[in-house]
Write a protein that holds these residues in place. Structure first.
Motif, short mmCIF file in Angstrom:
data_model
loop_
_atom_site.label_atom_id
_atom_site.label_comp_id
_atom_site.label_asym_id
_atom_site.label_seq_id
_atom_site.Cartn_x
_atom_site.Cartn_y
_atom_site.Cartn_z
N TRP A 7 40.11 43.79 44.10
CA TRP A 7 39.84 42.72 45.07
C TRP A 7 39.98 43.26 46.41
O TRP A 7 39.58 42.73 47.64
CB TRP A 7 40.83 41.74 44.58
N ALA A 14 33.15 37.44 45.09
CA ALA A 14 34.32 37.00 43.23
C ALA A 14 35.53 36.52 43.31
O ALA A 14 36.16 36.15 42.82
CB ALA A 14 33.84 38.59 43.32
N THR A 15 36.71 37.31 44.72
CA THR A 15 37.47 37.05 45.25
C THR A 15 37.66 35.30 44.75
O THR A 15 38.84 35.14 44.28
CB THR A 15 38.10 37.54 46.63
N ASP A 17 36.08 33.17 43.02
CA ASP A 17 36.22 32.46 41.97
C ASP A 17 37.39 33.24 41.17
O ASP A 17 37.82 31.65 40.40
CB ASP A 17 35.26 33.33 41.42
N HIS A 18 37.55 33.95 41.35
CA HIS A 18 39.08 34.35 40.69
C HIS A 18 40.13 33.81 41.28
O HIS A 18 41.04 33.38 40.59
CB HIS A 18 39.38 35.98 41.12
N GLN A 21 40.01 30.23 39.33
CA GLN A 21 40.44 30.79 37.83
C GLN A 21 41.45 31.12 37.19
O GLN A 21 41.97 29.91 36.73
CB GLN A 21 39.02 31.16 37.03
N ARG A 22 41.80 32.09 38.26
CA ARG A 22 43.48 32.63 38.20
C ARG A 22 44.83 32.04 38.38
O ARG A 22 45.42 31.87 37.57
CB ARG A 22 43.58 34.13 38.64
N TYR A 23 44.17 31.11 39.82
CA TYR A 23 45.74 30.49 40.24
C TYR A 23 45.25 28.57 40.48
O TYR A 23 46.67 27.90 39.79
CB TYR A 23 45.84 31.51 41.51
N HIS A 142 49.79 35.20 43.61
CA HIS A 142 48.55 34.06 44.37
C HIS A 142 48.77 34.14 46.23
O HIS A 142 47.59 34.32 46.86
CB HIS A 142 48.89 32.05 43.85
#
Length: 157
Positions: A7, A14-15, A17-18, A21-23, A142
């Motif tokens: 990252w 992209a960061t 979006d991550h 989704q991830r957090y 996060h």
């Protein structure tokens, strides 16, 4: 701790979006289970369970949901539009709120003896502490990804 090196150079979109989704999605799911579970354990074990935990988790959920909504509706679209340092004020607000989240995590760790369920804990109590630890670890990651990588890069762009 998670490896965040990808990252440090990834496109901002992209960061973002991550993070979503991830957090953000994961925290929503975690609190859907955490808050009712804490209320159940508090009710069943009223004589031994730290009463403050259920309310603290509900407050953490409410604060985090509001925080994530502000990021999703205001800050992340600004970042994706490439405003760079123009996002300094909302970034400052989000970082201040991250400090509040850090304090809530610290209080949760105190109340749960660093997420160590007592020997007398039932399965629900044990599950609550395991899930609370997972949520706290995810929230720490996060916050690190946003503060130390994404926000720092945006402010330098």
């Amino acid at each position: 701790m998670t490896d965040f090196t990808v990252w440090e150079t990834a496109p901002f979109g992209a960061t973002v979006d991550h993070i979503l989704q991830r957090y953000h999605n994961v925290h929503r799911a975690q609190f859907e289970e955490l808050v009712p579970l804490a209320q159940k354990v508090a009710q069943v074990h009223a004589d031994t369970f730290p009463a403050e935990i259920a309310g603290l988790l509900a407050d953490m959920r409410d604060e985090l949901l509001m925080h994530m909504m502000k990021e999703e509706r205001m800050l992340f679209p600004m970042i994706n539009q490439g405003v760079g340092r123009g996002a300094a004020m909302p970034i400052s607000v989000m970082m201040h709120e991250h400090e509040e989240h850090d304090r809530a995590i610290a209080r949760l760790k105190e109340l749960t003896d660093n997420f160590q369920a007592p020997e007398v804990a039932c399965g629900s109590w044990t599950r609550l502490y395991a899930l609370a630890k997972e949520m706290a670890d995810d929230l720490n990651d996060h916050i690190h990804l946003e503060n130390d990588i994404l926000f720092a890069r945006v402010l330098d762009s």
